[in-house]
Motif scaffolding. Sequence first.
Motif, short mmCIF file in Angstrom:
data_model
loop_
_atom_site.label_atom_id
_atom_site.label_comp_id
_atom_site.label_asym_id
_atom_site.label_seq_id
_atom_site.Cartn_x
_atom_site.Cartn_y
_atom_site.Cartn_z
N ALA A 1 49.38 27.99 10.86
CA ALA A 1 48.65 26.81 10.40
C ALA A 1 47.14 27.06 10.41
O ALA A 1 46.42 26.65 9.49
CB ALA A 1 48.99 25.61 11.27
N ALA A 2 46.65 27.74 11.45
CA ALA A 2 45.22 28.01 11.52
C ALA A 2 44.75 28.93 10.40
O ALA A 2 43.61 28.83 9.93
CB ALA A 2 44.87 28.63 12.88
N SER A 3 45.62 29.81 9.94
CA SER A 3 45.24 30.74 8.88
C SER A 3 45.26 30.10 7.50
O SER A 3 44.81 30.70 6.53
CB SER A 3 46.18 31.95 8.88
N ARG B 1 42.66 10.64 14.43
CA ARG B 1 42.66 12.08 14.16
C ARG B 1 41.82 12.87 15.15
O ARG B 1 42.12 14.03 15.41
CB ARG B 1 42.20 12.32 12.72
N ILE C 1 37.27 25.59 13.10
CA ILE C 1 38.51 26.01 13.75
C ILE C 1 38.23 27.08 14.81
O ILE C 1 38.77 27.05 15.92
CB ILE C 1 39.50 26.53 12.68
N LEU D 1 36.43 24.96 6.63
CA LEU D 1 36.72 24.50 7.99
C LEU D 1 36.92 25.64 8.97
O LEU D 1 37.14 25.40 10.15
CB LEU D 1 37.98 23.62 7.98
N ILE D 2 36.87 26.88 8.49
CA ILE D 2 37.11 28.02 9.37
C ILE D 2 36.12 28.07 10.54
O ILE D 2 36.52 28.30 11.69
CB ILE D 2 37.09 29.32 8.56
N MET E 1 43.33 32.72 14.08
CA MET E 1 44.02 32.80 12.78
C MET E 1 44.66 34.18 12.63
O MET E 1 43.95 35.19 12.63
CB MET E 1 43.02 32.56 11.65
N VAL F 1 43.96 26.91 6.81
CA VAL F 1 42.95 25.88 6.65
C VAL F 1 41.95 26.30 5.57
O VAL F 1 41.75 27.51 5.34
CB VAL F 1 42.22 25.60 7.98
N PRO F 2 41.31 25.36 4.90
CA PRO F 2 40.30 25.72 3.88
C PRO F 2 39.16 26.53 4.49
O PRO F 2 38.85 26.41 5.67
CB PRO F 2 39.81 24.35 3.37
N SER F 3 38.55 27.36 3.67
CA SER F 3 37.49 28.24 4.16
C SER F 3 36.31 27.46 4.73
O SER F 3 35.62 27.94 5.63
CB SER F 3 37.02 29.15 3.03
N LEU G 1 43.17 16.02 17.24
CA LEU G 1 42.56 17.35 17.25
C LEU G 1 42.34 17.84 18.68
O LEU G 1 42.58 19.01 18.99
CB LEU G 1 41.23 17.32 16.49
#
Length: 825
Positions: free
Chosen positions: A454-456, A397, A466, A462-463, A473, A458-460, A401
């Motif tokens: 996809a970027a928008s 992974r 990102i 992980l923001i 996002m 993601v869980p908060s 990434l």
Amino acid sequence: ADQQGRTRGARGRWGGPPMPAEAAASGAGVVPFAFKQRRLLTKRGLWLGRSVQRWCQVEKDELVYYTSRDSKVPKGRIRLAECTLCRDSTDQTETWPRDQQLGKTLKLERPGKSACVIHGSSSEEMANLAAFLQRQSGKRRAETLQQRAAAARPSPASPQEAGGSAEQRQDLPPLPSSPSMPVGPPSTQIHSLRMGDSKDLPDRAAAALSDMTIDCNMGTSELAEVAMRNLSRVTNSSEWSAQVPEELAQGENVEDLQNKASAGAGGSSSSTSGSSSISRARQSQAATFAKVVDTLGPKLAYRKAMELIWNFDHEAARALLNPWKNTSMWHAGAFAECSVLQVVLTGRKSEALATLELIRAAETLRDSAGGHSVAHDVFAAEMLLMRSGLQVMLGTRLRALYNLRQCWVTYHKLEQLLSDDTELRQCVCSEDIMFSYEDLRGRILFGLGLFYMAASLVPSSLIPLIRLAGFVMHRQRGKAYLFECVEQELGPRCSIAAIVLSMYHLDLEPDMRHAGNILVASLGRQPENALLHWAGSLLAWRNTFIAQAMGLTGKALWCCGQELSEKAVYLRYELGLFHFIAMEWKSAHDHLFCVYQSVHSEKVFFPYRTLVTTQLAAVAFSMGEHDRGEILCKECGAVQDWSGLLKLENDFAKVMQIYLKKRKRGRHMLAFEVMYLLRQFPKVPASMLTSLKNKVERLKQPFKEETKTSTSRRQQSEAEEEAIVELASALTIQVVICFYLGDAEAAMVLVPELSHVAPRLPAWASYISAHGLYWCGRVFALSERDKDAQLCLQQAKAYKKYPFNIGVKISKVLADHEERMNKNG
């Protein structure tokens, strides 16, 4: 079309001028239509929430629109063949057709795309345009029939037999038509019906979907009708019943529907006694293309191969790519893309490793070519994107990434070219570039739209990571890019963009109608795309149409071909789950056992392996094969370290051990508990829920008789203890089913007994006690028995450690209930 021309007579039904007889005859001589000057066109933006005004003109069979009245460069084109006449935009109460004069505006609709309104100078002008569109529709029907007749004739064996020059032989053989029934494993009690004609879809989509097989006679606009969740009857689908729609046909028995299916399929029949009659397996066109590939040239071969790849005729696509795959980066990349699609369906890690080698070979050819252009950058970004997906499957992974970041950087640099496409048009003029302008633009739009969306999502938590990695996002921009790719049909990426959009509107921003329209339009373009059928089955399943979802999944397996369908574990698992919910244990066993063998005999990316074992054990118990079910339960118990399992798998492993050691008499209940614990009841139609409830009632009766003599928990024998557990389990399942059926009265008949039995269960059955008391509290609260509801919820909250723990949910419901009680005094 001839009949339409004769019936409209001297003055068409649109209120316009007379239609010439020669123009009405089969659409052969369509009288051209054109505005005296450009007219105002309003395109309604579905995603950006605004309307855009353009100036349009009819040119042959296209509606061409410009940014201004005097602009010379078209902004876009709309094929009139895909448009359907809608209601007059000034009158929202009547629908077409109507026998009266038109207004000065005309609204056109396209499946899966934004509607557009044309503002004319007079009602007569709009009537002429409406009549012209009707004649175009007749012409389109005639062409469709001719193409089908031509497709039924055998193709020439060689270019010499075909006759004509190489330029005249550019039209390759058409894709094979779909069968009347999908090829799939045996199924029981499923009556597949051929879809009828639809007047709500353009001819292109209707022709493509006309051979699909679904259940319950839903019609060609199946996905669209499923998405709309219409409250009135749609063909033979019945109305909503409480919160769950009925799925089975009303007013016709199964034999009548089956006879209609046989007649519609040209004599093919379906069987309900364990296996489906299959008209024919899908045939690849590889042999045909292998004979003509040398005459096509690399560019035409590449473009036709891409079309075949996304219509899942991979053998034919490889036949077109083989001559150039070792020398051309474009053909090598397409060859790798073909392999990626197979890995998406099979999940096999060995195939993923082989595909990575194909991607590496394509990248090597790109480096050796030494060229640099927009197309080369897009090619590099797509290779990185495919590589990242495969690395996620293989477990690397961090590398995935890193490659995703490199891919995003490449796409982000290309975004500026979308506003000024001069460089894009210059790029595709090169003989070395295989992409067309539409294809190149569609690839950029898809890549940018995918990353933005996809970027928008993601869980908060992980923001920050990102943003640190450089991702941007912007959900609305991502949706706009993806929708443009779908709406304009920009190359092969429009199908995967349609899937992403439909799945987004399935869960994250629910809009079932748009999701269904997008999939219907995409299936019209690519009727053999297995991924589109798969997405359609998820849409139907989400709307409680289990039989339709089953038919679409079977069609997806047929599209894969015989060899690939045997390895498509994800489709097999979904089809097995549908049969599992329908209590068709033999068919469910066939599919789930196929998945079980693949997951355990080969390295397959399948996150929930224990879940497959649990469902297979439940099927074995339901079929009376207790020895085999015990073996599967012991297999789950053989796992030494449960900490390595996902929480869902860990919980199911614990439940399996309870059934193995304690619940030896009530093992038939495992299947129904699995359905409940997987939260499948909200997605099951009312008729099927009723069948499940009746089956549980029959299983409950023996244990209910035994528990009548039991007085207290301390005096219970081992047999009585087991009987009361099975009774509580059956009552809990029945109460949940009544809840989703919207039958509060039936639930209140069961809840008092369940609230009395649940606290008396032994400690090893605490998960049944907690869940049972929770649902008693929910039903009591709905029946305005607040004190009883509060007591049940407090008792449920007292249980702490048990599989499938719902303590957080119980606390929240209890707090809300107590707050409401305080407000009401």
